[in-house]
Motif scaffolding. Structure first.
Motif, PDB file in Angstrom:
ATOM      1  N   MET A   1      -4.099  -9.379   4.897  1.00  0.00           N
ATOM      2  CA  MET A   1      -4.067  -8.117   5.622  1.00  0.00           C
ATOM      3  C   MET A   1      -2.862  -8.066   6.568  1.00  0.00           C
ATOM      4  O   MET A   1      -2.260  -7.018   6.722  1.00  0.00           O
ATOM      5  CB  MET A   1      -5.387  -7.950   6.385  1.00  0.00           C
ATOM      6  CG  MET A   1      -5.491  -6.678   7.142  1.00  0.00           C
ATOM      7  SD  MET A   1      -5.801  -5.304   6.037  1.00  0.00           S
ATOM      8  CE  MET A   1      -6.104  -4.025   7.172  1.00  0.00           C
ATOM      9  N   GLU A   2      -2.549  -9.193   7.172  1.00  0.00           N
ATOM     10  CA  GLU A   2      -1.416  -9.236   8.094  1.00  0.00           C
ATOM     11  C   GLU A   2      -0.109  -8.908   7.370  1.00  0.00           C
ATOM     12  O   GLU A   2       0.709  -8.149   7.877  1.00  0.00           O
ATOM     13  CB  GLU A   2      -1.317 -10.614   8.752  1.00  0.00           C
ATOM     14  CG  GLU A   2      -0.238 -10.701   9.810  1.00  0.00           C
ATOM     15  CD  GLU A   2      -0.217 -12.048  10.492  1.00  0.00           C
ATOM     16  OE1 GLU A   2       0.884 -12.510  10.827  1.00  0.00           O
ATOM     17  OE2 GLU A   2      -1.298 -12.632  10.687  1.00  0.00           O
ATOM     18  N   GLU A   3       0.063  -9.475   6.170  1.00  0.00           N
ATOM     19  CA  GLU A   3       1.272  -9.198   5.401  1.00  0.00           C
ATOM     20  C   GLU A   3       1.352  -7.712   5.027  1.00  0.00           C
ATOM     21  O   GLU A   3       2.407  -7.095   5.103  1.00  0.00           O
ATOM     22  CB  GLU A   3       1.314 -10.055   4.135  1.00  0.00           C
ATOM     23  CG  GLU A   3       2.594  -9.910   3.349  1.00  0.00           C
ATOM     24  CD  GLU A   3       2.638 -10.785   2.116  1.00  0.00           C
ATOM     25  OE1 GLU A   3       3.620 -10.657   1.372  1.00  0.00           O
ATOM     26  OE2 GLU A   3       1.709 -11.578   1.876  1.00  0.00           O
ATOM     27  N   LEU A  52     -14.613   0.658   0.016  1.00  0.00           N
ATOM     28  CA  LEU A  52     -14.338   0.157  -1.336  1.00  0.00           C
ATOM     29  C   LEU A  52     -12.922   0.519  -1.780  1.00  0.00           C
ATOM     30  O   LEU A  52     -12.238  -0.295  -2.415  1.00  0.00           O
ATOM     31  CB  LEU A  52     -15.368   0.693  -2.322  1.00  0.00           C
ATOM     32  CG  LEU A  52     -16.785   0.148  -2.160  1.00  0.00           C
ATOM     33  CD1 LEU A  52     -17.765   0.914  -3.045  1.00  0.00           C
ATOM     34  CD2 LEU A  52     -16.829  -1.345  -2.452  1.00  0.00           C
ATOM     35  N   ALA A  53     -12.473   1.729  -1.439  1.00  0.00           N
ATOM     36  CA  ALA A  53     -11.107   2.139  -1.784  1.00  0.00           C
ATOM     37  C   ALA A  53     -10.081   1.238  -1.096  1.00  0.00           C
ATOM     38  O   ALA A  53      -9.107   0.794  -1.712  1.00  0.00           O
ATOM     39  CB  ALA A  53     -10.887   3.602  -1.401  1.00  0.00           C
ATOM     40  N   ALA A  54     -10.295   0.956   0.187  1.00  0.00           N
ATOM     41  CA  ALA A  54      -9.382   0.063   0.915  1.00  0.00           C
ATOM     42  C   ALA A  54      -9.399  -1.330   0.324  1.00  0.00           C
ATOM     43  O   ALA A  54      -8.345  -1.968   0.176  1.00  0.00           O
ATOM     44  CB  ALA A  54      -9.761   0.030   2.394  1.00  0.00           C
ATOM     45  N   ALA A  55     -10.581  -1.810  -0.041  1.00  0.00           N
ATOM     46  CA  ALA A  55     -10.681  -3.133  -0.662  1.00  0.00           C
ATOM     47  C   ALA A  55      -9.930  -3.159  -1.987  1.00  0.00           C
ATOM     48  O   ALA A  55      -9.253  -4.149  -2.310  1.00  0.00           O
ATOM     49  CB  ALA A  55     -12.147  -3.513  -0.859  1.00  0.00           C
ATOM     50  N   GLY A  56     -10.028  -2.068  -2.748  1.00  0.00           N
ATOM     51  CA  GLY A  56      -9.301  -1.986  -4.016  1.00  0.00           C
ATOM     52  C   GLY A  56      -7.799  -2.032  -3.817  1.00  0.00           C
ATOM     53  O   GLY A  56      -7.077  -2.726  -4.548  1.00  0.00           O
ATOM     54  N   PHE A  61      -2.804  -5.258  -3.837  1.00  0.00           N
ATOM     55  CA  PHE A  61      -1.701  -5.764  -3.024  1.00  0.00           C
ATOM     56  C   PHE A  61      -1.646  -7.291  -3.081  1.00  0.00           C
ATOM     57  O   PHE A  61      -0.585  -7.883  -3.259  1.00  0.00           O
ATOM     58  CB  PHE A  61      -1.835  -5.295  -1.576  1.00  0.00           C
ATOM     59  CG  PHE A  61      -0.859  -5.941  -0.644  1.00  0.00           C
ATOM     60  CD1 PHE A  61       0.469  -5.542  -0.622  1.00  0.00           C
ATOM     61  CD2 PHE A  61      -1.253  -6.972   0.201  1.00  0.00           C
ATOM     62  CE1 PHE A  61       1.387  -6.150   0.234  1.00  0.00           C
ATOM     63  CE2 PHE A  61      -0.350  -7.575   1.057  1.00  0.00           C
ATOM     64  CZ  PHE A  61       0.974  -7.168   1.077  1.00  0.00           C
ATOM     65  N   ASN A  62      -2.791  -7.939  -2.927  1.00  0.00           N
ATOM     66  CA  ASN A  62      -2.830  -9.401  -2.937  1.00  0.00           C
ATOM     67  C   ASN A  62      -2.442  -9.990  -4.287  1.00  0.00           C
ATOM     68  O   ASN A  62      -1.897 -11.093  -4.352  1.00  0.00           O
ATOM     69  CB  ASN A  62      -4.204  -9.912  -2.517  1.00  0.00           C
ATOM     70  CG  ASN A  62      -4.466  -9.694  -1.041  1.00  0.00           C
ATOM     71  OD1 ASN A  62      -3.550  -9.662  -0.233  1.00  0.00           O
ATOM     72  ND2 ASN A  62      -5.729  -9.514  -0.686  1.00  0.00           N
ATOM     73  N   GLY A  71      -2.260   2.604  -5.564  1.00  0.00           N
ATOM     74  CA  GLY A  71      -2.954   3.885  -5.530  1.00  0.00           C
ATOM     75  C   GLY A  71      -4.189   3.921  -6.406  1.00  0.00           C
ATOM     76  O   GLY A  71      -5.106   4.710  -6.172  1.00  0.00           O
ATOM     77  N   LEU A  72      -4.235   3.053  -7.396  1.00  0.00           N
ATOM     78  CA  LEU A  72      -5.400   2.990  -8.268  1.00  0.00           C
ATOM     79  C   LEU A  72      -6.654   2.603  -7.490  1.00  0.00           C
ATOM     80  O   LEU A  72      -7.747   3.082  -7.793  1.00  0.00           O
ATOM     81  CB  LEU A  72      -5.152   1.996  -9.413  1.00  0.00           C
ATOM     82  CG  LEU A  72      -6.238   1.877 -10.464  1.00  0.00           C
ATOM     83  CD1 LEU A  72      -6.444   3.201 -11.192  1.00  0.00           C
ATOM     84  CD2 LEU A  72      -5.877   0.779 -11.451  1.00  0.00           C
ATOM     85  N   GLY A  73      -6.484   1.777  -6.455  1.00  0.00           N
ATOM     86  CA  GLY A  73      -7.621   1.390  -5.619  1.00  0.00           C
ATOM     87  C   GLY A  73      -8.281   2.588  -4.958  1.00  0.00           C
ATOM     88  O   GLY A  73      -9.503   2.669  -4.868  1.00  0.00           O
ATOM     89  N   HIS A  74      -7.470   3.538  -4.527  1.00  0.00           N
ATOM     90  CA  HIS A  74      -8.015   4.772  -3.961  1.00  0.00           C
ATOM     91  C   HIS A  74      -8.591   5.657  -5.058  1.00  0.00           C
ATOM     92  O   HIS A  74      -9.682   6.207  -4.918  1.00  0.00           O
ATOM     93  CB  HIS A  74      -6.935   5.565  -3.226  1.00  0.00           C
ATOM     94  CG  HIS A  74      -6.583   5.032  -1.892  1.00  0.00           C
ATOM     95  ND1 HIS A  74      -5.399   5.353  -1.273  1.00  0.00           N
ATOM     96  CD2 HIS A  74      -7.233   4.216  -1.043  1.00  0.00           C
ATOM     97  CE1 HIS A  74      -5.340   4.761  -0.091  1.00  0.00           C
ATOM     98  NE2 HIS A  74      -6.440   4.051   0.064  1.00  0.00           N
TER      99      HIS A  74
END
Length: 135
Positions: A1-3, A52-56, A61-62, A71-74
């Motif tokens: 998250m920091e990165e 859930l969208a933020a987690a996606g 990202f990770n 954007g697919l996560g959203h």
């Protein structure tokens, strides 16, 4: 998250402002819907969908870095949420204040989805260059 936060801080100012608006409208504003008994379930569903969208987004990202596919996560979680919110705000017996809160949340999510779909399509069409690499 920091990165992730460091990379967002390197984005143009308008993106940083948008991220703050998006965070407020998708995560904070729905909490206010807990005030009305009629919108408590909507509040919970919206907060869950946004989480859930933020987690996606963070999962992508990770795995891949700051790429357009994030954007697919959203899109996966917010598309059905947007439909649900559209249906909720249309109830005629809903009080005015929560109706407008839902509309603001919905508008914010819809704007984000427009960017998210465009970015996801660009990624799937071959634009796989990281948007911004960490400093």
């Amino acid at each position: 998250m920091e990165e992730f936060n460091l990379i967002v801080a390197q984005q143009p100012q308008w993106i940083q402002i948008w991220m703050n608006i998006l965070s407020f409208c998708a995560f904070v504003l729905p909490v206010s819907l807990l005030i009305w008994k009629k919108t408590r379930l909507t509040a919970i569903i919206t907060m869950l969908g946004s989480t859930l969208a933020a987690a996606g987004v963070l999962l992508i990202f990770n795995q891949l870095g700051y790429v357009r596919l994030m954007g697919l996560g959203h899109a996966v979680f917010w598309t059905p949420l947007a439909y649900y919110l559209w249906r909720q705000q249309g109830h005629e017996d809903m009080p005015t204040a929560p109706k407008w809160i839902i509309r603001v949340v919905l508008l914010t999510i819809a704007i984000s989805l427009a960017f998210d779909y465009a970015d996801t399509i660009r990624y799937l069409l071959g634009d796989r260059t990281p948007v911004l690499a960490p400093a």
